[in-house]
Enzyme design. Structure first.
Site, PDB file in Angstrom:
ATOM      1  N   ARG A 111       0.800  -1.219   0.000  1.00 25.47           N
ATOM      2  CA  ARG A 111       0.000   0.000   0.000  1.00 25.47           C
ATOM      3  C   ARG A 111       0.836   1.275   0.000  1.00 25.47           C
ATOM      4  O   ARG A 111       0.586   2.193  -0.778  1.00 25.47           O
ATOM      5  CB  ARG A 111      -0.932   0.030   1.225  1.00 25.47           C
ATOM      6  CG  ARG A 111      -2.226  -0.686   1.060  1.00 25.47           C
ATOM      7  CD  ARG A 111      -2.760  -1.102   2.405  1.00 25.47           C
ATOM      8  NE  ARG A 111      -1.821  -2.017   3.016  1.00 25.47           N
ATOM      9  CZ  ARG A 111      -1.742  -3.312   2.713  1.00 25.47           C
ATOM     10  NH1 ARG A 111      -2.574  -3.827   1.852  1.00 25.47           N
ATOM     11  NH2 ARG A 111      -0.843  -4.100   3.262  1.00 25.47           N
ATOM     12  N   THR A 112       1.830   1.322   0.875  1.00 22.79           N
ATOM     13  CA  THR A 112       2.582   2.572   1.012  1.00 22.79           C
ATOM     14  C   THR A 112       3.291   2.909  -0.303  1.00 22.79           C
ATOM     15  O   THR A 112       3.199   4.033  -0.806  1.00 22.79           O
ATOM     16  CB  THR A 112       3.602   2.467   2.164  1.00 22.79           C
ATOM     17  OG1 THR A 112       2.902   2.137   3.355  1.00 22.79           O
ATOM     18  CG2 THR A 112       4.335   3.784   2.366  1.00 22.79           C
ATOM     19  N   LYS A 166      25.902  -5.845  -2.069  1.00 17.57           N
ATOM     20  CA  LYS A 166      27.368  -5.883  -2.219  1.00 17.57           C
ATOM     21  C   LYS A 166      28.064  -5.226  -1.033  1.00 17.57           C
ATOM     22  O   LYS A 166      29.276  -5.107  -1.017  1.00 17.57           O
ATOM     23  CB  LYS A 166      27.780  -5.146  -3.503  1.00 17.57           C
ATOM     24  CG  LYS A 166      27.198  -5.723  -4.779  1.00 17.57           C
ATOM     25  CD  LYS A 166      27.604  -4.819  -5.956  1.00 17.57           C
ATOM     26  CE  LYS A 166      26.847  -5.208  -7.207  1.00 17.57           C
ATOM     27  NZ  LYS A 166      26.990  -4.169  -8.254  1.00 17.57           N
ATOM     28  N   ARG A 198      11.835   3.290   2.649  1.00 18.24           N
ATOM     29  CA  ARG A 198      11.437   2.351   3.716  1.00 18.24           C
ATOM     30  C   ARG A 198      12.632   1.455   3.968  1.00 18.24           C
ATOM     31  O   ARG A 198      13.281   0.983   3.032  1.00 18.24           O
ATOM     32  CB  ARG A 198      10.227   1.507   3.313  1.00 18.24           C
ATOM     33  CG  ARG A 198       9.982   0.395   4.342  1.00 18.24           C
ATOM     34  CD  ARG A 198       8.704  -0.342   4.130  1.00 18.24           C
ATOM     35  NE  ARG A 198       7.563   0.482   4.520  1.00 18.24           N
ATOM     36  CZ  ARG A 198       6.331   0.008   4.648  1.00 18.24           C
ATOM     37  NH1 ARG A 198       6.076  -1.263   4.404  1.00 18.24           N
ATOM     38  NH2 ARG A 198       5.352   0.796   5.002  1.00 18.24           N
ATOM     39  N   HIS A 253       6.318   5.957  11.125  1.00 19.21           N
ATOM     40  CA  HIS A 253       5.672   5.861   9.814  1.00 19.21           C
ATOM     41  C   HIS A 253       4.778   7.102   9.684  1.00 19.21           C
ATOM     42  O   HIS A 253       3.561   7.016   9.739  1.00 19.21           O
ATOM     43  CB  HIS A 253       4.844   4.574   9.746  1.00 19.21           C
ATOM     44  CG  HIS A 253       4.459   4.166   8.349  1.00 19.21           C
ATOM     45  ND1 HIS A 253       4.555   5.013   7.271  1.00 19.21           N
ATOM     46  CD2 HIS A 253       3.970   2.993   7.876  1.00 19.21           C
ATOM     47  CE1 HIS A 253       4.136   4.371   6.186  1.00 19.21           C
ATOM     48  NE2 HIS A 253       3.792   3.145   6.526  1.00 19.21           N
TER      49      HIS A 253
END
Lengths: 307, 153
Positions: A56-57, A85, A106, A134
């Protein structure tokens, strides 16, 4: 005259003044009502850097950007980046910041968004950093609360589920301290609200109490904010199995609740809100997810100084 | 008249850190990395004090503690007095001031904080609540008491 919105980076709800919050909610409302032109981000290129899974985000951010005429590049899986890496987050963000006008991030570690904002001079928007914050979810939660209750003051709000690891709970509880609310925190003792968030709430003179059952609390609520037990954040599988089905809200549990009760959930849900609730007038969680686009549009418009 | 002689010897050049809360001297030694600098350090634990009842005291031979370092000490010892000695004479004396923010001194105790995974300077916002201090990590936003701090950068 409204105070101008001055935040360049959107990292933590603790950085927002009450006026900042109200400005975003007002703009989101005006966008929803079609009072504001949607083509405000033409020529703006954003990067969505999702080092942790999201549905959703990420998609609502991308929808918000594209619907406003902007463009977006990015990744939805850290495994396809140079992180694999051994590249540091700071280096990754420094480079990506040279390609785009803003970064949405995120990341599974707490504080990663703040660190990212120090690595680039482009705006950084936190789309979730570990179990910490959030903030954009909080803004859409507040928008949905206001939409369902027509106000943000004099409300009784119940949080239930995983309050320890649930970053949406932490951000929303902090944001609600700007308003006159009564908070109930319902969770098993091992998953109650972390002390540093409880201290923030206490410091703002907000009345709150801790409970381990919804019994006796549900009937008092104007808003119930249900959350998922997040299996991915438990280090002890046995502990997760013990608590995962502790709160399961069904339609039959809603007898005697207030007529205006709105049930919110940041989604995804597992078992904590039964599908029988979906058809009741109390189910606001799908509307809440839908509100993510207009709220993020409003936020982006202000961050880029387009209003 | 009661005897007022100090229980630890005088130093010729260096710094005396006085009025350290009893039991905190070893943490200040770690904070300032005093054991790794081959300087002579004299420690007094649980010395009698009029204002604190019991206090710790440090004498560091051959090293002048800067004001910036002194202010870091204030996070662990808010009433610490820093005395600079030259040729057995006090040339400067001040009470450490608690800084508003402290950078790259403490390791964040939260294992999931990004500063424990990347080469990043730690930053804590410092606030006082009466005699107590709280330290809020600027990154993970968790709040700690000074007693929660176990590792130094």
């Amino acid at each position: 005259m409204a105070q101008p919105f001055t935040l360049k980076n959107i990292i933590s709800i603790a950085d927002f003044s009450k006026q900042d919050i109200l400005t975003i909610l007002k703009t989101a409302r005006e966008i929803q009502q079609g009072k504001i032109s949607l083509r405000l981000l033409e020529g703006v290129l954003m990067a969505t850097c999702f080092f942790e899974a999201s549905t959703r985000t990420r998609l609502s951010f991308e929808a918000a950007i594209k619907r406003m005429g902007g463009d977006v590049i990015g990744f939805a899986d850290a495994a396809v980046t140079s992180t694999k890496k051994g590249e540091t987050l700071a280096d990754s963000i420094k480079i990506i910041g040279q390609y785009v006008d803003g970064i949405i991030i995120r990341h599974p570690l707490d504080g990663s968004a703040r660190l990212a904002s120090c690595a680039t001079d482009k705006p950084v928007i936190n789309a979730g950093d570990g179990s910490n914050q959030h903030p954009t979810q909080t803004l859409l939660d507040l928008y949905t609360i206001k939409e369902s209750q027509k106000k943000l003051d004099e409300l009784t709000i119940v949080f239930a589920g995983d309050l320890k690891y649930g970053r949406t709970v932490h951000s929303l509880a902090q944001a609600l301290t700007h308003f006159n609310v009564r908070l109930y925190f319902v969770a098993p003792p091992s998953l109650q609200l972390p002390p540093h968030i409880a201290d923030d709430v206490k410091g703002r003179q907000i009345k709150f109490s801790f409970h381990d059952s919804l019994d006796g609390v549900l009937q008092k609520a104007d808003v119930v904010y249900m959350t998922r037990m997040q299996a991915e954040r438990f280090s002890d599988t046995n502990e997760y199995m013990r608590v995962k089905n502790m709160y399961e809200l069904k339609a039959e549990d809603l007898k005697g609740v207030k007529k205006n009760l709105a049930i919110l959930h940041p989604l995804p849900r597992v078992a904590e809100v039964h599908t029988s609730v979906d058809t009741t007038p109390h189910a606001w969680y799908f509307r809440q997810a839908n509100n993510g686009v207009v709220v993020r549009q409003a936020l982006l418009a202000h961050v880029f100084g387009k209003l | 008249m009661p005897k007022t002689t100090l229980s630890v010897s005088a130093i010729k050049e260096g710094t005396v850190i006085d009025h350290i809360p009893a039991g905190c001297a070893s943490r200040i030694i770690s904070l300032l990395h005093l054991t790794s600098q081959q300087k002579q350090v004299t420690v007094g634990f649980n010395l009698p004090s009029k204002s604190m009842k019991r206090k710790d005291l440090l004498k560091v031979e051959g090293r002048e503690i800067t004001e910036q370092e002194g202010n870091r000490i204030a996070v662990l010892a808010p009433k610490a007095t820093i005395v600079i000695i030259k040729n057995y004479t006090i040339v400067k004396k001040y009470i450490a001031k608690t800084p508003k923010e402290i950078q790259n001194v403490f390791v964040c105790p939260h294992p999931q904080c990004i500063t424990n995974h990347e080469q990043a300077e730690t930053r804590f916002a410092v606030s006082t609540h009466g005699i107590h201090l709280s330290l809020r990590c600027v990154y993970c936003e968790r709040t700690y008491q000074d007693s929660d701090i176990r590792e130094y950068c």
